[in-house]
Motif scaffolding. Structure first.
Motif, PDB file in Angstrom:
ATOM      1  N   PHE A 189       0.833  -1.199   0.000  1.00 29.42           N
ATOM      2  CA  PHE A 189       0.000   0.000   0.000  1.00 29.42           C
ATOM      3  C   PHE A 189       0.869   1.252   0.000  1.00 29.42           C
ATOM      4  O   PHE A 189       0.600   2.209  -0.730  1.00 29.42           O
ATOM      5  CB  PHE A 189      -0.926  -0.011   1.215  1.00 29.42           C
ATOM      6  CG  PHE A 189      -1.851   1.158   1.284  1.00 29.42           C
ATOM      7  CD1 PHE A 189      -2.948   1.231   0.446  1.00 29.42           C
ATOM      8  CD2 PHE A 189      -1.623   2.185   2.186  1.00 29.42           C
ATOM      9  CE1 PHE A 189      -3.814   2.315   0.500  1.00 29.42           C
ATOM     10  CE2 PHE A 189      -2.477   3.269   2.250  1.00 29.42           C
ATOM     11  CZ  PHE A 189      -3.575   3.333   1.406  1.00 29.42           C
ATOM     12  N   ASP A 190       1.940   1.246   0.795  1.00 26.39           N
ATOM     13  CA  ASP A 190       2.839   2.402   0.850  1.00 26.39           C
ATOM     14  C   ASP A 190       3.465   2.701  -0.512  1.00 26.39           C
ATOM     15  O   ASP A 190       3.614   3.858  -0.893  1.00 26.39           O
ATOM     16  CB  ASP A 190       3.949   2.181   1.881  1.00 26.39           C
ATOM     17  CG  ASP A 190       3.455   2.325   3.316  1.00 26.39           C
ATOM     18  OD1 ASP A 190       2.366   2.894   3.505  1.00 26.39           O
ATOM     19  OD2 ASP A 190       4.174   1.863   4.224  1.00 26.39           O
TER      20      ASP A 190
ATOM     21  N   ILE B 189       0.851   4.508  -2.639  1.00 25.69           N
ATOM     22  CA  ILE B 189       0.679   5.886  -2.189  1.00 25.69           C
ATOM     23  C   ILE B 189       1.877   6.736  -2.590  1.00 25.69           C
ATOM     24  O   ILE B 189       1.720   7.872  -3.060  1.00 25.69           O
ATOM     25  CB  ILE B 189       0.443   5.943  -0.669  1.00 25.69           C
ATOM     26  CG1 ILE B 189      -0.875   5.266  -0.315  1.00 25.69           C
ATOM     27  CG2 ILE B 189       0.472   7.377  -0.165  1.00 25.69           C
ATOM     28  CD1 ILE B 189      -2.093   5.877  -0.984  1.00 25.69           C
ATOM     29  N   GLU B 190       3.086   6.206  -2.443  1.00 25.00           N
ATOM     30  CA  GLU B 190       4.278   6.966  -2.826  1.00 25.00           C
ATOM     31  C   GLU B 190       4.244   7.339  -4.307  1.00 25.00           C
ATOM     32  O   GLU B 190       4.655   8.430  -4.682  1.00 25.00           O
ATOM     33  CB  GLU B 190       5.541   6.160  -2.523  1.00 25.00           C
ATOM     34  CG  GLU B 190       5.904   6.155  -1.061  1.00 25.00           C
ATOM     35  CD  GLU B 190       7.157   5.352  -0.773  1.00 25.00           C
ATOM     36  OE1 GLU B 190       7.941   5.092  -1.718  1.00 25.00           O
ATOM     37  OE2 GLU B 190       7.346   4.963   0.382  1.00 25.00           O
TER      38      GLU B 190
ATOM     39  N   GLU C   7       1.920  10.370  -4.810  1.00 25.16           N
ATOM     40  CA  GLU C   7       2.210  11.617  -4.115  1.00 25.16           C
ATOM     41  C   GLU C   7       3.249  12.466  -4.840  1.00 25.16           C
ATOM     42  O   GLU C   7       4.231  11.960  -5.346  1.00 25.16           O
ATOM     43  CB  GLU C   7       2.734  11.344  -2.700  1.00 25.16           C
ATOM     44  CG  GLU C   7       1.705  10.813  -1.768  1.00 25.16           C
ATOM     45  CD  GLU C   7       2.259  10.534  -0.391  1.00 25.16           C
ATOM     46  OE1 GLU C   7       1.495  10.635   0.559  1.00 25.16           O
ATOM     47  OE2 GLU C   7       3.456  10.203  -0.266  1.00 25.16           O
TER      48      GLU C   7
ATOM     49  N   LEU D 158      -1.654  15.068  -4.672  1.00 27.09           N
ATOM     50  CA  LEU D 158      -1.695  13.717  -5.218  1.00 27.09           C
ATOM     51  C   LEU D 158      -1.617  13.784  -6.729  1.00 27.09           C
ATOM     52  O   LEU D 158      -2.168  14.697  -7.347  1.00 27.09           O
ATOM     53  CB  LEU D 158      -2.982  13.001  -4.809  1.00 27.09           C
ATOM     54  CG  LEU D 158      -3.095  12.580  -3.358  1.00 27.09           C
ATOM     55  CD1 LEU D 158      -4.453  11.945  -3.113  1.00 27.09           C
ATOM     56  CD2 LEU D 158      -2.001  11.608  -2.981  1.00 27.09           C
TER      57      LEU D 158
END
Length: 72
Positions: free
Chosen positions: A39-40, A43-44, A47, A54
């Motif tokens: 998940f990280d 998201i990275e 971003e 975003l």
């Protein structure tokens, strides 16, 4: 669409969450393992921390509009 289930595993580092998840997948093959590390990464990629926003790709928006029947 069939309603799904989510199983959250919580614990301190090295407590066996991944090991337990792998064992659960053997017994519940219709489930999918999605770790917080996975998940990280998602998201990275979304971003733009330098500009505090975003990143949204236009192609993704078009797909969603087609699903909703609003794309022309």
């Amino acid at each position: 669409m069939k309603r799904g289930n989510i199983i959250f595993l919580n614990g301190v580092s090295s407590s066996g969450k991944t090991t337990l998840a792998k064992q659960l997948l053997k017994r519940l093959p219709e489930y999918y393992h999605y770790s917080i590390d996975d998940f990280d990464v998602v998201i990275e990629r979304m971003e733009d921390r330098d500009n505090d926003r975003l990143i949204v790709q236009q192609q993704s928006l078009n797909v969603e509009k087609k699903k909703e029947g609003t794309a022309g």
